[in-house]
Scaffold this motif. Sequence first.
Motif, mmCIF file in Angstrom:
data_model
loop_
_atom_site.group_PDB
_atom_site.id
_atom_site.type_symbol
_atom_site.label_atom_id
_atom_site.label_comp_id
_atom_site.label_asym_id
_atom_site.label_seq_id
_atom_site.Cartn_x
_atom_site.Cartn_y
_atom_site.Cartn_z
ATOM 1 N N VAL A 63 0.868 -1.436 -0.214
ATOM 2 C CA VAL A 63 0.237 -0.151 0.167
ATOM 3 C C VAL A 63 0.989 1.260 0.044
ATOM 4 O O VAL A 63 1.799 1.429 0.796
ATOM 5 C CB VAL A 63 -0.886 0.016 1.189
ATOM 6 N N ASP A 64 0.624 2.399 -0.800
ATOM 7 C CA ASP A 64 1.203 3.549 -0.720
ATOM 8 C C ASP A 64 0.161 4.453 0.321
ATOM 9 O O ASP A 64 -0.821 4.529 -0.106
ATOM 10 C CB ASP A 64 1.304 4.199 -2.144
ATOM 11 N N VAL A 114 3.928 11.439 3.435
ATOM 12 C CA VAL A 114 4.393 10.369 3.897
ATOM 13 C C VAL A 114 4.387 10.460 5.325
ATOM 14 O O VAL A 114 4.059 9.606 6.208
ATOM 15 C CB VAL A 114 5.618 9.786 3.507
ATOM 16 N N CYS A 141 6.708 6.904 14.653
ATOM 17 C CA CYS A 141 8.014 6.838 14.663
ATOM 18 C C CYS A 141 8.574 8.444 14.027
ATOM 19 O O CYS A 141 8.322 8.857 12.688
ATOM 20 C CB CYS A 141 8.699 6.146 13.867
ATOM 21 N N ALA A 142 8.997 9.261 15.164
ATOM 22 C CA ALA A 142 9.348 10.773 14.637
ATOM 23 C C ALA A 142 10.926 10.716 14.353
ATOM 24 O O ALA A 142 11.268 9.592 13.605
ATOM 25 C CB ALA A 142 9.050 11.661 15.878
ATOM 26 N N LYS A 159 8.821 15.944 11.120
ATOM 27 C CA LYS A 159 9.112 14.964 12.247
ATOM 28 C C LYS A 159 8.639 15.909 13.453
ATOM 29 O O LYS A 159 7.945 15.274 14.475
ATOM 30 C CB LYS A 159 10.461 14.537 12.289
ATOM 31 N N MET A 188 20.368 5.553 12.931
ATOM 32 C CA MET A 188 20.188 4.159 13.001
ATOM 33 C C MET A 188 20.437 3.280 11.853
ATOM 34 O O MET A 188 20.251 3.809 10.818
ATOM 35 C CB MET A 188 18.525 4.156 13.249
HETATM 36 N N1 LIG Z 1 17.711 5.384 9.923
HETATM 37 C C1 LIG Z 1 17.481 6.453 10.491
HETATM 38 O O1 LIG Z 1 18.874 6.986 10.937
HETATM 39 C C2 LIG Z 1 16.519 7.248 11.227
HETATM 40 C C3 LIG Z 1 16.592 8.129 12.197
HETATM 41 C C4 LIG Z 1 15.659 8.681 12.773
HETATM 42 C C5 LIG Z 1 14.362 8.341 12.312
HETATM 43 N N2 LIG Z 1 14.156 7.384 11.314
HETATM 44 C C6 LIG Z 1 12.843 7.176 11.030
HETATM 45 O O2 LIG Z 1 12.649 5.618 11.180
HETATM 46 C C7 LIG Z 1 11.351 5.299 10.186
HETATM 47 C C8 LIG Z 1 11.897 3.945 9.413
HETATM 48 O O3 LIG Z 1 13.343 4.295 8.659
HETATM 49 P P1 LIG Z 1 14.192 3.407 8.329
HETATM 50 O O4 LIG Z 1 15.237 3.919 8.973
HETATM 51 O O5 LIG Z 1 13.701 1.996 8.625
HETATM 52 O O6 LIG Z 1 14.254 3.401 6.883
HETATM 53 P P2 LIG Z 1 13.877 2.435 5.583
HETATM 54 O O7 LIG Z 1 13.883 3.215 4.436
HETATM 55 O O8 LIG Z 1 14.397 1.117 5.708
HETATM 56 O O9 LIG Z 1 12.256 2.035 5.957
HETATM 57 C C9 LIG Z 1 11.104 3.176 5.548
HETATM 58 C C10 LIG Z 1 10.089 2.350 4.772
HETATM 59 O O10 LIG Z 1 8.958 3.213 4.715
HETATM 60 C C11 LIG Z 1 8.530 2.767 3.403
HETATM 61 N N3 LIG Z 1 7.604 3.808 2.769
HETATM 62 C C12 LIG Z 1 8.128 4.753 2.420
HETATM 63 N N4 LIG Z 1 7.115 5.590 1.655
HETATM 64 C C13 LIG Z 1 5.983 4.751 1.850
HETATM 65 C C14 LIG Z 1 4.679 5.004 1.442
HETATM 66 N N5 LIG Z 1 4.431 6.174 0.538
HETATM 67 N N6 LIG Z 1 3.635 4.079 1.806
HETATM 68 C C15 LIG Z 1 4.143 2.863 2.291
HETATM 69 N N7 LIG Z 1 5.282 2.579 2.755
HETATM 70 C C16 LIG Z 1 6.389 3.597 2.435
HETATM 71 C C17 LIG Z 1 9.490 2.272 2.656
HETATM 72 O O11 LIG Z 1 9.447 1.401 1.345
HETATM 73 C C18 LIG Z 1 10.460 1.736 3.605
HETATM 74 O O12 LIG Z 1 10.252 0.283 3.587
HETATM 75 C C19 LIG Z 1 11.052 6.412 9.362
HETATM 76 O O13 LIG Z 1 9.958 7.117 9.734
HETATM 77 C C20 LIG Z 1 12.413 7.438 9.709
HETATM 78 O O14 LIG Z 1 12.006 8.729 9.350
HETATM 79 C C21 LIG Z 1 15.243 6.799 10.681
#
Ligand SMILES: NC(=O)c1ccc[n+]([C@@H]2O[C@H](COP(=O)([O-])OP(=O)(O)OC[C@H]3O[C@@H](n4cnc5c(N)ncnc54)[C@H](O)[C@@H]3O)[C@@H](O)[C@H]2O)c1
Length: 249
Positions: A63-64, A114, A141-142, A159, A188
């Motif tokens: 799903v988008d 998103v 998740c912020a 965020k 992360m």
């Molecule tokens: N990685 C970091 O350093 C970090 C730090 C702080 C916060 N975050 C937050 O953690 C959360 C998870 O990110 P992550 O690090 O696992 O990255 P990631 O890119 O591995 O995961 C994000 C997922 O969201 C999905 N997605 C994106 N747009 C979408 C849409 N329109 N509809 C449905 N799914 C969608 C992507 O396909 C992906 O699988 C995010 O909200 C990100 O902002 C990440």
Amino acid sequence: MSSTLGSAVAVVTGAGGGLGAATAKILGDLGLAVACVDIDEVAAQRTADELKSAGTESAAFGVDITSESAATSLLKAVHVELGAVSHLVNIAGILRRTHLADTDVASWRQVMDVNVTAPFLLTQAFADDLRRAEFGRVINCASFAGTRGYEYPAYAASKAALINLTSSLMFDFWGTSVTVNAVAPGAMDTPMLDRAAAERMSAKTPTGRILDPEDVAAVIAFLAARSSRGVNGTTTVIDGGASLLFSYK
Ligand SMILES: NC(=O)c1ccc[n+]([C@@H]2O[C@H](COP(=O)([O-])OP(=O)(O)OC[C@H]3O[C@@H](n4cnc5c(N)ncnc54)[C@H](O)[C@@H]3O)[C@@H](O)[C@H]2O)c1
């Protein structure tokens, strides 16, 4: 904790990504059925298959979450596959590495859609289920970036808005057992983080390492449990202590 979660059903967005997959797994281990939602259907299916092999009831939904009808059609589909929803975990997010001059309006809107609008619309669509659940949970998740400014303004602003939405939505669940909380991770180790930033941030983190997604998923698991009922409207920063010493320069 598993016995306290009973027959709960969690919807996890971004379940094909780093943190989403780790969250789906830990919630499955705790006894919840898990709807794995991602725009990347193959990745969502991969997570759901892993959960199923570990004995968790699970289904994948490609799903988008920004599409107009996503929330209501997802609600219907999850009802058919897994039943009524008790936990909504909004993990999906995007980061566009653009600054003031190179962020066009379409890109700004996409990040907002998103990262903030979709969690709002999903909470709206699932609110009746959450209120009817034995104890309902919304977990957003912020990001550490939302707690202060960041060089990529669309991401940081989205965020920050999500953190405020988290506190604001608890008013809509006043007098119910539903709590709304957020986590704000620092750097992360997932596909979202670039390697140079990972090196830089490891050196700036008191624990000497950036986060694994499992470090954040563990806090989400606590927020998902019945025993977290006194925690509401909060955002928990999980960053190995980096923000206490943080400076961008
Ligand atoms: N990685 C970091 O350093 C970090 C730090 C702080 C916060 N975050 C937050 O953690 C959360 C998870 O990110 P992550 O690090 O696992 O990255 P990631 O890119 O591995 O995961 C994000 C997922 O969201 C999905 N997605 C994106 N747009 C979408 C849409 N329109 N509809 C449905 N799914 C969608 C992507 O396909 C992906 O699988 C995010 O909200 C990100 O902002 C990440």
